[in-house]
Write a protein that holds these residues in place. Structure first.
Motif, PDB file in Angstrom:
ATOM      1  N   VAL B 173       0.854  -1.189   0.000  1.00 16.18           N
ATOM      2  CA  VAL B 173       0.000   0.000   0.000  1.00 16.18           C
ATOM      3  C   VAL B 173       0.896   1.249   0.000  1.00 16.18           C
ATOM      4  CG1 VAL B 173      -1.738   1.277   1.285  1.00 16.18           C
ATOM      5  CG2 VAL B 173      -1.855  -1.216   1.172  1.00 16.18           C
ATOM      6  N   PRO B 286      -2.101  -5.159   5.464  1.00 17.20           N
ATOM      7  CA  PRO B 286      -3.185  -4.435   4.789  1.00 17.20           C
ATOM      8  C   PRO B 286      -3.872  -5.376   3.788  1.00 17.20           C
ATOM      9  CG  PRO B 286      -1.057  -3.301   4.552  1.00 17.20           C
ATOM     10  CD  PRO B 286      -0.777  -4.687   5.026  1.00 17.20           C
ATOM     11  N   GLY B 288      -6.677  -5.598   0.706  1.00 14.91           N
ATOM     12  CA  GLY B 288      -7.446  -4.813  -0.254  1.00 14.91           C
ATOM     13  C   GLY B 288      -7.345  -5.424  -1.628  1.00 14.91           C
ATOM     14  N   ALA B 291      -4.006  -4.640  -3.037  1.00 13.86           N
ATOM     15  CA  ALA B 291      -2.867  -4.729  -2.116  1.00 13.86           C
ATOM     16  C   ALA B 291      -2.181  -6.073  -2.306  1.00 13.86           C
ATOM     17  CB  ALA B 291      -3.343  -4.574  -0.677  1.00 13.86           C
ATOM     18  N   ARG B 294      -5.084  -9.987  -0.702  1.00 16.65           N
ATOM     19  CA  ARG B 294      -6.334  -9.562  -1.333  1.00 16.65           C
ATOM     20  C   ARG B 294      -7.582  -9.908  -0.556  1.00 16.65           C
ATOM     21  NH1 ARG B 294      -4.710  -8.284  -7.274  1.00 16.65           N
ATOM     22  NH2 ARG B 294      -2.658  -7.572  -6.646  1.00 16.65           N
ATOM     23  N   SER B 295      -7.510 -10.861   0.374  1.00 19.18           N
ATOM     24  CA  SER B 295      -8.727 -11.258   1.067  1.00 19.18           C
ATOM     25  C   SER B 295      -8.441 -11.560   2.533  1.00 19.18           C
ATOM     26  CB  SER B 295      -9.323 -12.512   0.415  1.00 19.18           C
ATOM     27  OG  SER B 295      -8.545 -13.643   0.742  1.00 19.18           O
ATOM     28  N   ASP B 323      -7.008  -1.826   6.591  1.00 20.01           N
ATOM     29  CA  ASP B 323      -7.618  -1.519   5.296  1.00 20.01           C
ATOM     30  C   ASP B 323      -6.533  -1.211   4.270  1.00 20.01           C
ATOM     31  OD1 ASP B 323      -9.144  -0.625   3.178  1.00 20.01           O
ATOM     32  OD2 ASP B 323      -9.438   1.370   4.042  1.00 20.01           O
ATOM     33  N   GLY B 324      -6.473  -2.001   3.212  1.00 23.90           N
ATOM     34  CA  GLY B 324      -5.474  -1.780   2.172  1.00 23.90           C
ATOM     35  C   GLY B 324      -6.136  -1.448   0.851  1.00 23.90           C
ATOM     36  N   SER B 325      -7.290  -0.734   0.923  1.00 27.25           N
ATOM     37  CA  SER B 325      -8.018  -0.481  -0.314  1.00 27.25           C
ATOM     38  C   SER B 325      -7.488   0.722  -1.091  1.00 27.25           C
ATOM     39  CB  SER B 325      -9.501  -0.281  -0.015  1.00 27.25           C
ATOM     40  OG  SER B 325      -9.666   0.824   0.837  1.00 27.25           O
ATOM     41  N   GLN B 326      -6.669   1.569  -0.441  1.00 30.97           N
ATOM     42  CA  GLN B 326      -6.154   2.740  -1.153  1.00 30.97           C
ATOM     43  C   GLN B 326      -4.866   3.198  -0.482  1.00 30.97           C
ATOM     44  OE1 GLN B 326      -8.613   6.287  -0.730  1.00 30.97           O
ATOM     45  NE2 GLN B 326      -9.346   5.646   1.288  1.00 30.97           N
ATOM     46  N   ALA B 428     -12.617   3.808  -6.361  1.00 31.86           N
ATOM     47  CA  ALA B 428     -11.536   2.836  -6.167  1.00 31.86           C
ATOM     48  C   ALA B 428     -10.205   3.460  -6.542  1.00 31.86           C
ATOM     49  CB  ALA B 428     -11.787   1.584  -7.007  1.00 31.86           C
ATOM     50  N   CYS B 431      -3.794   0.390  -5.947  1.00 32.65           N
ATOM     51  CA  CYS B 431      -2.497   0.564  -5.272  1.00 32.65           C
ATOM     52  C   CYS B 431      -1.329   0.175  -6.168  1.00 32.65           C
ATOM     53  CB  CYS B 431      -2.448  -0.279  -3.993  1.00 32.65           C
ATOM     54  SG  CYS B 431      -3.533   0.342  -2.704  1.00 32.65           S
TER      55      CYS B 431
END
Lengths: 503, 503
Positions: B173, B286, B288, B291, B294-295, B323-326, B428, B431
């Motif tokens: 990330v 993280p 995401g 990232a 992923r899960s 949280d590794g979404s952004q 979205a 990353c």
């Protein structure tokens, strides 16, 4: 834009380029993490491994240095403009990563990988990743896909005759130079056998190396066709014909890693044979404690895989397992092996009996591919053709048609006799060790280097008697080979008499 | 005997040597099949990959050219005598071959492999063979053995205090530069956190790269000790300390191949932390869609492997998934990330809230390692230390103790604003893509290069508004980054308003 410069180093088969650390156009170090860059020339784009240089003599700040293979493949003059970029992600490497994760590769994924490999887009570490991911597990469908992809990635030959025979040995036994006897026997019978062989890579001699003592072998496709038209057979080096080029790239990594899986072996051999236009193929699998295949069970598994893939490719295939417990013939190394081969063809009284026997067995099997020959008559027919001199005449025809070898090769002049440390009977010979000593002595690079055996398994020896002679052409090689032989000669002498194993 | 010559090319980490094709002492081509040779210097012997050269300017017929790493490791002057030989068979490679065949490696086999890798005896293709053979299947016992072997192959530090804390993020990330906030918080509380970090290899910035904007980071072990004695924490580059050196060699192959297995990740991180003398470790994973992990399910499997190995090593370990979404914070790239970090430490009103939150959460967890702190009080304590300026004072102390950075780094002057192609809401951020654009822009090599975000997930945007700004220091990098961003900016804008995901 950078200017192309040739850097005279040989990184075969890999594309390697040099960029000055203080390059005026690019920040050299930004390209180092992934090592791979894209090189965009005037008409062609290649992928290459990057090395950073700190010496103006190697590459200037406004130049891109291309090692010999990359320079050849980019196909630009020195001074031509060239750009570089980070190598884009390659879909075929995604398929390799999927395979690493345990997935089965599809036929089109395998084809993409092989196309990239044949185009020199993979670095050695990437090739290793592909090979090892496949080494641990490969379905028979993947092996078939791999064989097809490798065949299709290069030249494919076709011939105007319905039956094209070939024979191939999976290797591992020094001196096993039967092809040079089988081909003339088979041709003198009337079958077509356009044989292409590789040069030895880790063994002390390949058929191409040995044949080169007697004749030119680097034939073009056209020259090969004209030899076969005239003589029904040839014994050529496959390198100029570009059959299954991905195989050579894969081998450049398989050999240093010494990985030799059943799956790769089958794909490698059958892709080359199918590309060469063979319709009927005999595979020789020598089995022995120091050979490539160590047990009957392994040989059977290998045979079944050969059969499955050959069937799917529409290739008629027979597999024969032979005795791989010791070297065949007396000599190991191109000059010595060519001497043994010619002695057998000339029916000389002291010709090595085991080489003659092995060649007759195999030639007999190949002859049985001829639908006109009565079943079981192959071996006798082979013997007739050899004993009558028909095979020798055929070999002389092949040699004449291929033309004389450009060089005359003599036996190495630096020799050492390796001596029996005690009396007894030769009970074992280590094919790997003896192969290694012959290579260290200089074979196959120096055609006159190698080993000449005075004793084989079952022979009684007296302490102090010579077991074999090492031949070298250069002092450094002689030193390497003698040291290795002194450590461990590769021959075991037992006190009790042991029966010579049957082939 | 050949004479040593230095060839100024950087083949890090591999040992590479050049031999003239017409070498007067050796037949150069005899060494090419296996690529690897043994180089015997006056006091040291190394293994090296051989390249044949055809240019006297690179290497003469009586010389052996050593590329920079090999020259350094052989440790001989130019002109010193040197011999070469075929590389002897290595037992550790036998273990790799066994693993390829599906066997489990013993602890001593793994140790032999890692010792050879740490001594630069493996070529990239051999390293790839080891990595891939292990990637497809590795038992937890093997992972433990690998971690121990990697730890033992380098320096191990020990400290005089009973609790040595550390925190580590598995990565993936951009902008997630929490260590530089956590360390001063934790130190100002009184716990010891001697943090060593790597430089970024495929990401746009590592902690060492970012800290280097503020202070010297290439500390020797002694300098590190003196900083920690005084300030209870440091933020140093691990490279000079030689912790788990095999890891750096493995990474040099993992990264180009983009293989990143759970097992390698755990062994890499825990070997370095154990070698650095950590007793209590917090791992940040993280999660995401773009990232590294992923899960949740993947994160749990990874967590369990971390826990198993840490338990066996006697390391107290806690794992937190985030949280590794952004990307975190606003800036990506060393200068921009150091700006964000200092804004948080200085409690500036516009400091990025997400970075502050993330750092407080992690610092709170690390503080809970302190047995004297009441359970559950960590987070509040972290907030106190940050809000009161204690953490800032600690950071200033660390910076002063490490000394000023030798260079003053400024933001890149070539910029481009990447514009929203339509109105809507940012739904979205990719990353990987954004990390790639930042790297192409020059980060982390050029510390002033990177990305600065004006919008993050959940933010409304108008068509034509700037999403982020690209900073570059050089035109070629700017070109690469702009082209990549134009293709695909890494930010998705949806018409409907989406809830910002919770951490």
């Amino acid at each position: 834009m950078l200017k192309v410069k040739k850097v005279a180093v040989d990184t075969t088969p890999e594309n390697t380029v040099f960029l000055d650390r203080n390059c005026v156009f690019y920040r050299a170090e930004e390209f180092t993490a992934l090592k791979k860059i894209e090189v965009i020339g005037v008409t062609k784009t290649i992928l290459a491994t990057l090395i950073i240089a700190d010496d103006e003599a190697i590459v200037g700040a406004d130049e891109l240095g291309l090692a010999a293979p990359a320079f050849r493949r980019l196909n630009n003059r020195e001074g031509a403009p060239v750009r570089i970029a980070q190598a884009p992600p390659r879909p075929s490497l995604e398929a390799v990563r999927k395979k690493i994760d345990g997935a089965e590769m599809t036929e089109s994924e395998i084809a993409a990988i092989i196309t990239d490999i044949a185009a020199y887009r993979y670095s050695p570490m990437e090739i290793a990743a592909f090979l090892i991911s496949s080494a641990s597990f490969m379905t028979t469908r993947e092996v078939l896909g791999l064989t097809r992809a490798m065949k299709n990635a290069g030249t494919t030959l076709d011939w105007k005759w319905p039956i094209i025979v070939d024979k191939h040995c999976v290797g591992g036994v020094p001196g096993n130079r039967t092809s040079m006897i089988v081909a003339p026997i088979v041709a003198s019978h009337g079958l077509y056998m356009p044989k292409t062989s590789s040069r030895a890579i880790t063994s002390p001699a390949g058929t191409a190396d040995t044949m080169e003592v007697l004749a030119r072998v680097d034939l073009s496709t056209e020259e090969m066709r004209s030899v076969v038209d005239k003589e029904k057979a040839c014994l050529a080096w496959g390198g100029r014909v570009n059959l299954s080029p991905a195989d050579d790239v894969l081998i450049s990594v398989e050999r240093p890693l010494r990985i030799d899986t059943r799956e790769q072996m089958v794909a490698s051999i059958l892709s080359k044979k199918a590309a060469a236009g063979s319709t009927h193929l005999l595979i020789d699998i020598p089995v022995g404690p120091s050979a490539k295949i160590r047990s009957r069970a392994d040989a059977i598994q290998l045979r079944k895989l050969f059969e499955f893939v050959a069937d799917q490719l529409g290739l008629t295939l027979e597999v024969v397992t032979t005795d791989g417990s010791q070297p065949i013939g007396r000599g190991v190394g191109p000059v010595l092996e060519s001497r043994d081969v010619m002695a057998v063809l000339r029916n000389e009284p002291d010709a090595p009996e085991d080489l003659r026997e092995r060649a007759l067995t195999l030639a007999g099997k190949v002859l049985e591919f001829d639908p006109k020959l009565r079943g079981g008559a192959g071996r006798a027919r082979a013997e007739d053709l050899l004993d009558s001199g028909a095979a020798l005449a055929s070999m002389e025809g092949i040699i004449a048609a291929q033309g004389p070898s450009p060089t005359r090769y003599a036996l190495g002049e630096i020799t050492l006799d390796v001596i029996a440390p005690r009396s007894g009977v030769v009970s074992a010979m280590d094919c790997q060790r003896l192969g290694r000593i012959a290579r260290l002595a200089g074979a196959p690079m120096d055609k006159g280097a190698g080993l000449d055996f005075f004793k084989k398994i079952g022979d009684p020896v007296e302490k102090g008697e010579a077991l074999y002679r090492i031949y070298s052409c250069y002092p450094s090689d002689f030193e390497f080979a003698s040291t290795c032989a002194a450590e461990e000669s590769g021959m075991t002498i037992s006190e009790t008499h042991l029966e010579r194993p049957k082939a």
